[in-house]
Motif scaffolding. Sequence first.
Motif, PDB file in Angstrom:
ATOM      1  N   LEU A   1       0.829  -1.202   0.000  1.00 33.08           N
ATOM      2  CA  LEU A   1       0.000   0.000   0.000  1.00 33.08           C
ATOM      3  C   LEU A   1       0.865   1.253   0.000  1.00 33.08           C
ATOM      4  O   LEU A   1       0.662   2.154  -0.828  1.00 33.08           O
ATOM      5  CB  LEU A   1      -0.937  -0.007   1.211  1.00 33.08           C
ATOM      6  CG  LEU A   1      -1.840   1.217   1.367  1.00 33.08           C
ATOM      7  CD1 LEU A   1      -2.815   1.310   0.207  1.00 33.08           C
ATOM      8  CD2 LEU A   1      -2.583   1.159   2.687  1.00 33.08           C
ATOM      9  N   LEU A   2       1.829   1.318   0.888  1.00 33.63           N
ATOM     10  CA  LEU A   2       2.682   2.496   0.994  1.00 33.63           C
ATOM     11  C   LEU A   2       3.507   2.718  -0.272  1.00 33.63           C
ATOM     12  O   LEU A   2       3.531   3.820  -0.823  1.00 33.63           O
ATOM     13  CB  LEU A   2       3.602   2.371   2.212  1.00 33.63           C
ATOM     14  CG  LEU A   2       4.563   3.531   2.435  1.00 33.63           C
ATOM     15  CD1 LEU A   2       3.787   4.805   2.735  1.00 33.63           C
ATOM     16  CD2 LEU A   2       5.526   3.205   3.555  1.00 33.63           C
ATOM     17  N   THR A   3       4.160   1.663  -0.759  1.00 31.86           N
ATOM     18  CA  THR A   3       4.993   1.825  -1.950  1.00 31.86           C
ATOM     19  C   THR A   3       4.144   2.085  -3.193  1.00 31.86           C
ATOM     20  O   THR A   3       4.578   2.803  -4.091  1.00 31.86           O
ATOM     21  CB  THR A   3       5.899   0.596  -2.169  1.00 31.86           C
ATOM     22  OG1 THR A   3       5.089  -0.586  -2.239  1.00 31.86           O
ATOM     23  CG2 THR A   3       6.927   0.472  -1.065  1.00 31.86           C
TER      24      THR A   3
ATOM     25  N   LEU B   1      -5.912  -0.971  -5.954  1.00 27.32           N
ATOM     26  CA  LEU B   1      -6.103  -0.454  -4.601  1.00 27.32           C
ATOM     27  C   LEU B   1      -7.295  -1.133  -3.921  1.00 27.32           C
ATOM     28  O   LEU B   1      -7.216  -1.510  -2.745  1.00 27.32           O
ATOM     29  CB  LEU B   1      -6.297   1.065  -4.628  1.00 27.32           C
ATOM     30  CG  LEU B   1      -6.579   1.736  -3.283  1.00 27.32           C
ATOM     31  CD1 LEU B   1      -5.404   1.545  -2.328  1.00 27.32           C
ATOM     32  CD2 LEU B   1      -6.862   3.214  -3.492  1.00 27.32           C
ATOM     33  N   ALA B   2      -8.379  -1.316  -4.656  1.00 26.74           N
ATOM     34  CA  ALA B   2      -9.564  -1.967  -4.089  1.00 26.74           C
ATOM     35  C   ALA B   2      -9.237  -3.401  -3.661  1.00 26.74           C
ATOM     36  O   ALA B   2      -9.621  -3.825  -2.559  1.00 26.74           O
ATOM     37  CB  ALA B   2     -10.709  -1.957  -5.102  1.00 26.74           C
ATOM     38  N   LEU B   3      -8.532  -4.138  -4.500  1.00 24.53           N
ATOM     39  CA  LEU B   3      -8.152  -5.512  -4.147  1.00 24.53           C
ATOM     40  C   LEU B   3      -7.250  -5.518  -2.919  1.00 24.53           C
ATOM     41  O   LEU B   3      -7.422  -6.337  -2.007  1.00 24.53           O
ATOM     42  CB  LEU B   3      -7.450  -6.198  -5.318  1.00 24.53           C
ATOM     43  CG  LEU B   3      -8.293  -6.486  -6.556  1.00 24.53           C
ATOM     44  CD1 LEU B   3      -7.434  -7.101  -7.650  1.00 24.53           C
ATOM     45  CD2 LEU B   3      -9.455  -7.383  -6.227  1.00 24.53           C
ATOM     46  N   LEU B   4      -6.297  -4.599  -2.891  1.00 23.70           N
ATOM     47  CA  LEU B   4      -5.373  -4.548  -1.765  1.00 23.70           C
ATOM     48  C   LEU B   4      -6.080  -4.165  -0.472  1.00 23.70           C
ATOM     49  O   LEU B   4      -5.774  -4.692   0.600  1.00 23.70           O
ATOM     50  CB  LEU B   4      -4.221  -3.578  -2.055  1.00 23.70           C
ATOM     51  CG  LEU B   4      -3.138  -3.492  -0.989  1.00 23.70           C
ATOM     52  CD1 LEU B   4      -2.527  -4.863  -0.709  1.00 23.70           C
ATOM     53  CD2 LEU B   4      -2.070  -2.506  -1.395  1.00 23.70           C
ATOM     54  N   LEU B   5      -7.043  -3.264  -0.557  1.00 24.75           N
ATOM     55  CA  LEU B   5      -7.787  -2.883   0.645  1.00 24.75           C
ATOM     56  C   LEU B   5      -8.610  -4.048   1.189  1.00 24.75           C
ATOM     57  O   LEU B   5      -8.705  -4.230   2.408  1.00 24.75           O
ATOM     58  CB  LEU B   5      -8.677  -1.673   0.370  1.00 24.75           C
ATOM     59  CG  LEU B   5      -7.933  -0.343   0.207  1.00 24.75           C
ATOM     60  CD1 LEU B   5      -8.908   0.767  -0.151  1.00 24.75           C
ATOM     61  CD2 LEU B   5      -7.144   0.004   1.450  1.00 24.75           C
TER      62      LEU B   5
END
Length: 117
Positions: free
Chosen positions: A49-51, A75-79
Amino acid sequence: MDVLIHAVVGLHIIGIAALLGGFFFQMKAMRGGEARFVPGMLHGALTMLLTGMILVGLDRAAGDPVNNVKIGLKLALLLVILVLVYVKRDEEKVPSSLFGTVGALATANIFIAVLWA
């Protein structure tokens, strides 16, 4: 600027390696219904997320175009991954279907990054 971007991409890859490494480490336990989310999986997802946010900022600063739909989907998948891992991180056993979902979403995130031009 290119060296900085490549260094951050390397850190992003380390994050996904930590997430998937924890997943692969627990696969045998997943078959027996004993899988759990290890701390490295949470740390890997947070690193991603940060990178990822840094990479988007660096691309915009360099004047490179950013595919907002692709970034939004990743981003949605990672969240979803982050929420699942964070909420269930202290449980001794995680349902195999939930654990498998995290692995599938992480793998999908990789394929979106590599195959979506």
